[in-house]
Design a protein around this motif. Structure first.
Motif, PDB file in Angstrom:
ATOM      1  N   VAL A  12       0.614  -1.258   0.184  1.00  0.00           N
ATOM      2  CA  VAL A  12       0.111   0.274  -0.198  1.00  0.00           C
ATOM      3  C   VAL A  12       0.754   1.192   0.057  1.00  0.00           C
ATOM      4  O   VAL A  12       0.434   2.353  -0.335  1.00  0.00           O
ATOM      5  N   SER A  13       2.076   1.216   0.332  1.00  0.00           N
ATOM      6  CA  SER A  13       2.889   2.280   0.374  1.00  0.00           C
ATOM      7  C   SER A  13       3.354   2.832  -0.999  1.00  0.00           C
ATOM      8  O   SER A  13       3.691   3.972  -1.092  1.00  0.00           O
ATOM      9  N   ILE A  14       2.942   1.918  -2.006  1.00  0.00           N
ATOM     10  CA  ILE A  14       3.420   2.482  -3.226  1.00  0.00           C
ATOM     11  C   ILE A  14       2.395   3.537  -3.898  1.00  0.00           C
ATOM     12  O   ILE A  14       2.664   4.215  -4.594  1.00  0.00           O
ATOM     13  N   TYR A  15       1.144   3.427  -3.367  1.00  0.00           N
ATOM     14  CA  TYR A  15       0.014   3.964  -3.865  1.00  0.00           C
ATOM     15  C   TYR A  15       0.113   5.811  -3.886  1.00  0.00           C
ATOM     16  O   TYR A  15      -0.008   6.273  -4.780  1.00  0.00           O
ATOM     17  N   PRO A  16       0.809   6.238  -2.544  1.00  0.00           N
ATOM     18  CA  PRO A  16       0.898   7.700  -2.570  1.00  0.00           C
ATOM     19  C   PRO A  16       2.000   8.045  -3.574  1.00  0.00           C
ATOM     20  O   PRO A  16       2.113   9.236  -4.204  1.00  0.00           O
ATOM     21  N   VAL A  17       3.163   7.134  -3.860  1.00  0.00           N
ATOM     22  CA  VAL A  17       4.168   7.798  -4.528  1.00  0.00           C
ATOM     23  C   VAL A  17       3.501   7.721  -5.986  1.00  0.00           C
ATOM     24  O   VAL A  17       4.071   8.607  -6.932  1.00  0.00           O
ATOM     25  N   ILE A  18       2.550   6.659  -6.413  1.00  0.00           N
ATOM     26  CA  ILE A  18       2.309   6.676  -7.749  1.00  0.00           C
ATOM     27  C   ILE A  18       1.218   8.022  -8.060  1.00  0.00           C
ATOM     28  O   ILE A  18       1.461   8.554  -9.056  1.00  0.00           O
ATOM     29  N   SER A  19       0.520   8.408  -7.055  1.00  0.00           N
ATOM     30  CA  SER A  19      -0.424   9.284  -7.159  1.00  0.00           C
ATOM     31  C   SER A  19       0.624  10.743  -7.303  1.00  0.00           C
ATOM     32  O   SER A  19       0.139  11.419  -8.201  1.00  0.00           O
ATOM     33  N   LEU A  20       1.312  10.701  -6.556  1.00  0.00           N
ATOM     34  CA  LEU A  20       2.368  12.233  -6.653  1.00  0.00           C
ATOM     35  C   LEU A  20       2.941  11.980  -7.979  1.00  0.00           C
ATOM     36  O   LEU A  20       3.104  13.275  -8.780  1.00  0.00           O
ATOM     37  N   VAL A  21       3.464  10.914  -8.554  1.00  0.00           N
ATOM     38  CA  VAL A  21       4.074  11.053  -9.887  1.00  0.00           C
ATOM     39  C   VAL A  21       3.017  11.455 -11.080  1.00  0.00           C
ATOM     40  O   VAL A  21       3.274  12.058 -11.887  1.00  0.00           O
ATOM     41  N   LEU A  22       1.718  10.581 -10.859  1.00  0.00           N
ATOM     42  CA  LEU A  22       0.899  11.112 -11.685  1.00  0.00           C
ATOM     43  C   LEU A  22       0.330  12.682 -11.686  1.00  0.00           C
ATOM     44  O   LEU A  22       0.232  13.236 -12.581  1.00  0.00           O
ATOM     45  N   PHE A  23       0.303  13.163 -10.479  1.00  0.00           N
ATOM     46  CA  PHE A  23      -0.190  14.513 -10.472  1.00  0.00           C
ATOM     47  C   PHE A  23       1.018  15.371 -11.084  1.00  0.00           C
ATOM     48  O   PHE A  23       0.728  16.425 -11.723  1.00  0.00           O
TER      49      PHE A  23
END
Length: 63
Positions: A12-23
């Motif tokens: 689950v810790s990868i989701y914030p990183v993916i969200s930040l990169v997409l943003f």
């Protein structure tokens, strides 16, 4: 309550990183697109609300 659900998900810790990169990618694309816009197009778009108001006022005055 939600912490219990989120901690039970593996990775689950990868989701914030993916969200930040997409943003960041989408924000960068929009900024580059806005900077490359033609100045004539920007001037036309910024004067549209005023032109519509002028057209309505002239129509009302003519009636």
């Amino acid at each position: 309550m939600f912490n219990n659900y989120l901690t039970s998900i593996e990775g689950v810790s990868i989701y914030p990183v993916i969200s930040l990169v997409l943003f960041f990618v989408i924000f960068s694309v929009i900024v580059i697109w806005a900077l490359k816009l033609d100045k004539k197009y920007i001037n036309k778009m910024e004067s549209l609300p005023l032109e519509n108001k002028k057209n309505i006022e002239t129509k009302n005055e003519s009636n």
